[in-house]
Structures are given as C-alpha cells and as structure tokens.
Design an enzyme around this catalytic site. Structure first.
Site, PDB file in Angstrom:
ATOM      1  N   CYS A  18       0.792  -1.223   0.000  1.00  0.00           N
ATOM      2  CA  CYS A  18       0.000   0.000   0.000  1.00  0.00           C
ATOM      3  C   CYS A  18       0.824   1.272   0.000  1.00  0.00           C
ATOM      4  O   CYS A  18       1.922   1.313   0.521  1.00  0.00           O
ATOM      5  CB  CYS A  18      -0.875   0.081   1.248  1.00  0.00           C
ATOM      6  SG  CYS A  18      -2.034  -1.226   1.335  1.00  0.00           S
ATOM      7  N   GLY A  44       1.695  -0.313  -4.837  1.00  0.00           N
ATOM      8  CA  GLY A  44       0.470  -1.077  -5.039  1.00  0.00           C
ATOM      9  C   GLY A  44      -0.147  -0.743  -6.374  1.00  0.00           C
ATOM     10  O   GLY A  44      -0.378   0.436  -6.658  1.00  0.00           O
ATOM     11  N   ASN A 119      -1.388   1.729   5.427  1.00  0.00           N
ATOM     12  CA  ASN A 119      -0.316   0.913   4.882  1.00  0.00           C
ATOM     13  C   ASN A 119       0.221   0.088   6.055  1.00  0.00           C
ATOM     14  O   ASN A 119       0.576   0.643   7.073  1.00  0.00           O
ATOM     15  CB  ASN A 119       0.764   1.844   4.316  1.00  0.00           C
ATOM     16  CG  ASN A 119       2.041   1.118   3.900  1.00  0.00           C
ATOM     17  OD1 ASN A 119       3.117   1.693   3.933  1.00  0.00           O
ATOM     18  ND2 ASN A 119       1.940  -0.127   3.505  1.00  0.00           N
ATOM     19  N   GLY A 120       0.249  -1.215   5.855  1.00  0.00           N
ATOM     20  CA  GLY A 120       0.735  -2.082   6.922  1.00  0.00           C
ATOM     21  C   GLY A 120      -0.153  -3.303   7.032  1.00  0.00           C
ATOM     22  O   GLY A 120      -0.858  -3.654   6.079  1.00  0.00           O
ATOM     23  N   TYR A 259      14.419  -2.515  -1.110  1.00  0.00           N
ATOM     24  CA  TYR A 259      13.611  -2.773  -2.307  1.00  0.00           C
ATOM     25  C   TYR A 259      12.336  -1.956  -2.430  1.00  0.00           C
ATOM     26  O   TYR A 259      12.028  -1.464  -3.507  1.00  0.00           O
ATOM     27  CB  TYR A 259      13.263  -4.268  -2.337  1.00  0.00           C
ATOM     28  CG  TYR A 259      12.311  -4.680  -3.434  1.00  0.00           C
ATOM     29  CD1 TYR A 259      12.657  -4.565  -4.777  1.00  0.00           C
ATOM     30  CD2 TYR A 259      11.053  -5.188  -3.130  1.00  0.00           C
ATOM     31  CE1 TYR A 259      11.779  -4.949  -5.788  1.00  0.00           C
ATOM     32  CE2 TYR A 259      10.170  -5.574  -4.135  1.00  0.00           C
ATOM     33  CZ  TYR A 259      10.543  -5.453  -5.462  1.00  0.00           C
ATOM     34  OH  TYR A 259       9.675  -5.819  -6.444  1.00  0.00           O
TER      35      TYR A 259
END
Ligand code: SF4
Length: 486
Positions: A18, A44, A119-120, A259
């Site tokens: 996300c 995403g 996000n998570g 990354y």
C-alpha cells in the site's frame, strides 16, 4: 527480483501492499491525491481509492487498475469535489476480495463520517474481528482496515480523536494511517514505526504521504517524518501532534531501503538510492569475485550494482534490458505464456555478456524461479561464468507487516543452504549480504541482537510484535489472505 503483472501465478516478487496520501485545506484536493498516488504506484498496482470531503458531504471513488488509467478521468475527478481528500493505492493477493477491500474505507459514525486508509498489516485483526462479530458487528470486507472503523464506531470514548486512539490501542502490527473526518485529517504511525509516513506542505496545505517522492511530484515541501507512535491532527487551526501510545523502541522496516521504497525518496533522513549504493559497496567488500562486468537485474538491482561496481572497480554494464511496456493484466495468462514471463520482461544483451565473467546483482531471492531464468538467459547469451550477488540477507521468513510474501515453505532460503541455492539457480557462486553488512549500509555499526534497530524479521525471524492471528492458525498464509491486504 522484480514486479510482474498482477495475477501471474509465476510471480516471484515481494510486493509492498500500500501507499497512502492525503491533503487538507486545498481547493480541488482530489487531483492532488491522484498525483500523489501516481508517485506511490510502486507500492500497489491493483486498485486505488480516493475519499474527498466538501464541507458537507464525503465523496468516494474506488477503482481497480493503475491510477493513470482510472483517476485521471475528468468524470471520476468531478465526482470528488472537496477541500480535503485522502487516497490509497493497493496491491493484494489474487484472493484479496476485489473492490470491497479497496481503501479508503468509509462509514457514517455517531461522531460523523470517517474515512480511513492504511499501509501495513494488523496482526490481530482476525481475532479482534471475531470478537466484534460476537458482539454484533457485521463486516463487509476481509480487510483489516475495516476493523479500525468498527473499533472507532464501538469505542465508548466521547471525542472522535479519543475514539481513534482507543481503537488503535487495541491493535498489534504495522499501520501508517491517514484518516479524514469532518474538518480534520489525521495521520498515525504505529509505535514501532514499521511503515513510513511523512508530513509535507504545499503552499500552506498540509500533506501526509507514504514517501517523499509523492511530495516531489506536486512540488510540495518535505516537513518531517511522522514519528513512530505519533498522531497528527490537522485542522484549519493548524497541526497538533500527540503521542498517545505506549512508547516502544522503533523498528522501521529495513526492507524498505533494500527494495520497496522508491530510490528518490528520503526516509528517516536517509536517501534510499544512496543506501542502495552503500548496500552494493558492502556486498562488494564482503563477497568479491573475479569478474569482467557487473550486471544488475533491472530495475531493482541497479543502485546496488552501481555501488558494487564503484567499490570493486569492475565495470558496470547493462547486460540485461528490461521491457517497461509489459502491461499489467487482470487476465490469467495461459500456462505457455506464463512460463515466458521473464523473457517478456527481460532480455540479455549478448554484446555485453558474450565470453565474460559476469557478476549479477539482484536485491533478493524469493522463490528462486526468476533468478533461475535470468541466470539461464545470461548463460545463453554466452557468459563464461555467472556469479550472483544478493543485496540483502537470505529471505527466510514471511512478512506479516504489509508485504505480500509467499509462505515460509515457498521461500527458497527457508529450505536450502546457500550452496544448494547456488546449484538450484545454476550459478558459479552465490553470496548474500550479511545482516551486519545491511545494518552498516544504513549507518549502524552492526545489528544489536538484544535490541535490533530495525524490523528485519524476514531475514532473522525476529518479529517485533505479537502475531496473534498467525499463532492461532495452522497455515501462516491465512493472515495475509484474510487480513494482510492493506
Ligand atoms: S518482515 Fe521484512 S519486509 Fe516485513 S516489515 Fe519486517 S523487514 Fe520489512
């Protein structure tokens, strides 16, 4: 490792799940959110949503596909009037529930409308959901984000902010969250600060975003990172900052530097591109090989390969070219096409590789299937030796904090030694960055085994939170299928 089209069963990548963006006090807020989400598209690509507030009403749009294909349409943006808006872009597993799981989530609560995107991944979401269901709550999705709404709705606290604090205090795991209520936008980072969240400013309009690259796209100024455990409440009167959760030692996700984050982003004072080059330099110092060329697996292996080349003095060459026009597709390809996947995306540059001893640099190995195909491609192009260098330690464990990882048994490093992996992908030598090398690259002297400075659980299995849902499940994958899609 690199991304592949959504729905590709042969996908051999980790996916950040996300990105979030919000802007407050800005006429026509939604187009700004569209741009911010476009800059966060790498976090995403499956679907996105925007919720805008016009002073009276909330407006919601949620669509499958890339931001540029959906939210740039005039008709869509016209349905999102307002001076405040939040948005979310999302990747999920193919079983992730379709549009009903797309964020932001919105509900009319007794305290007023509330939209939330995060996000998570909440590692006790299923357990909390079951408890709420027993008390009568009805869930319309399988997303852990909806749990936050229900907890806010059922909180006994009187004020909205206290309800939100009450709700989030019940949760374990990782969440960097943006929320929109009448006349306020909130940003919250969990106490460990596992996922990033920054505060920006565009001509006096406050912004919350997953990464600084989402500020750059609209020419906004970076103000600061939201601190682990911090909640910011943004109103017309200004920005209030509080720390309502029990303080913990931060454990930011170290894989963001390897990354996930965009190389042009700065996170917690570090430039991601610079860290990736340092990672490559550490790798060169730790595991030198005699070679003629350093070749990155594009795009994600490029900065580490530059660092490796600069440190080793071996020339950097683009021996593999990536085709950027492989479209993402929601149609499952045929078996025959699926097996061509890597060739569709990458091609070996024979002019660079023929007769050469090659060091291939990639960021990580997940299942190993992509590495196998890349190595074969390089050999077919005439390389005399192929040495693989990986810019992170072996990925041995699944992530439960918002990254879609295969279950542990499918991770090559969880079932093979480095020598066995070298045989499997057919290289002359294989080496991974050590965990201390990774910590040195991000500016720490080494990993503190008693008090790790980062989350590095996918390398060490040292999870910084309880994994309540997983611990109760037979199949650890269950968490990411049912709760880990935010
Ligand atoms: S387990 Fe790995 S990918 Fe997940 S948050 Fe921790 S370091 Fe990041």
């Amino acid at each position: 490792m690199d991304e592949t089209p959504f729905g590709d069963a042969d996908d051999d990548s980790l996916h950040e799940e996300c990105g979030v963006f919000g802007i407050f006090n800005r006429t026509d807020a939604a187009p700004f959110v569209t741009l911010g989400l476009h800059a966060l598209q790498h976090r995403g690509q499956e679907a996105a949503g925007i919720v805008a507030f016009d002073g009276t009403q909330f407006h919601i749009e949620r669509h499958a596909g890339l931001i540029g294909d959906t939210f740039t349409k005039q008709a869509v943006l016209e349905r999102l009037p307002g001076h405040a808006a939040i948005g979310h872009t999302r990747y999920s597993t193919s079983g992730g529930g379709g549009l009903r799981n797309v964020q932001p989530f919105f509900a009319e609560l007794s305290a007023g409308g509330f939209a939330v995107a995060h996000n998570g991944n909440i590692t006790n979401a299923m357990t909390v959901q079951r408890e709420l269901q027993r008390r009568g709550s009805i869930f319309s999705s399988t997303s852990d984000t909806e749990t936050i709404l229900h907890l806010v709705a059922t909180s006994a606290a009187r004020l909205f902010t206290d309800k939100l604090i009450d709700a989030l205090s019940r949760l374990e795991g990782a969440f960097s969250l943006v929320g929109l209520a009448p006349e306020k936008m909130v940003g919250v980072r969990d106490a460990l600060g596992i996922r990033p969240l920054v505060l920006g400013d565009f001509e006096g309009s406050p912004i919350l975003a997953s990464e600084t690259c989402a500020l750059d796209i609209i020419g906004a100024t970076f103000v600061r990172d939201i601190e682990p455990g911090e909640m910011v409440i943004i109103t017309e009167d200004g920005i209030e900052s509080i720390f309502p959760f029990q303080a913990r030692r931060p454990r930011f996700c170290i894989f963001e530097y390897v990354y996930f984050a965009r190389p042009d982003s700065n996170i917690e004072g570090r430039n991601v591109y610079d860290i990736r080059k340092k990672i490559g330099a550490e790798l060169a110092r730790e595991s030198h090989a005699a070679a003629d060329v350093i070749v990155p697996v594009p795009d994600s292996g490029v900065p580490a390969a530059i660092g490796y080349a600069q440190e080793s003095g071996i020339p950097f060459e683009l021996g593999i070219i990536r085709n950027h026009y492989v479209g993402r597709t929601f149609i499952q390809p045929t078996d025959a096409i699926r097996h061509m996947g890597v060739k569709l995306k990458h091609n070996a540059n024979r002019a660079v590789l023929e007769g050469k001893r090659v060091i291939l640099v990639d960021d990580s190995i997940v299942r190993g299937t992509t590495s196998q195909k890349i190595v074969q491609m390089v050999r077919d192009a005439g390389a005399s030796e192929v040495h693989m260098r990986i810019a992170s330690p072996p990925t041995r464990s699944s992530c439960f904090y918002g990254v879609d990882t295969p279950e542990k048994a499918k991770l090559l490093a969880s079932r093979m030694s480095v020598e066995e992996m070298a045989d499997f992908i057919n290289v002359d030598s294989l080496a991974f960055l050590t965990i201390d090398g990774l910590y040195r690259a991000v500016g720490e002297p080494s990993r503190n085994a008693h008090a790790p400075q980062f989350c590095d659980a996918c390398f060490t299995s040292d999870y910084p939170t309880s994994l309540t849902d997983v611990e109760g499940a037979d199949n650890v994958r269950q968490l990411s299928l049912l709760g880990g899609v935010s």
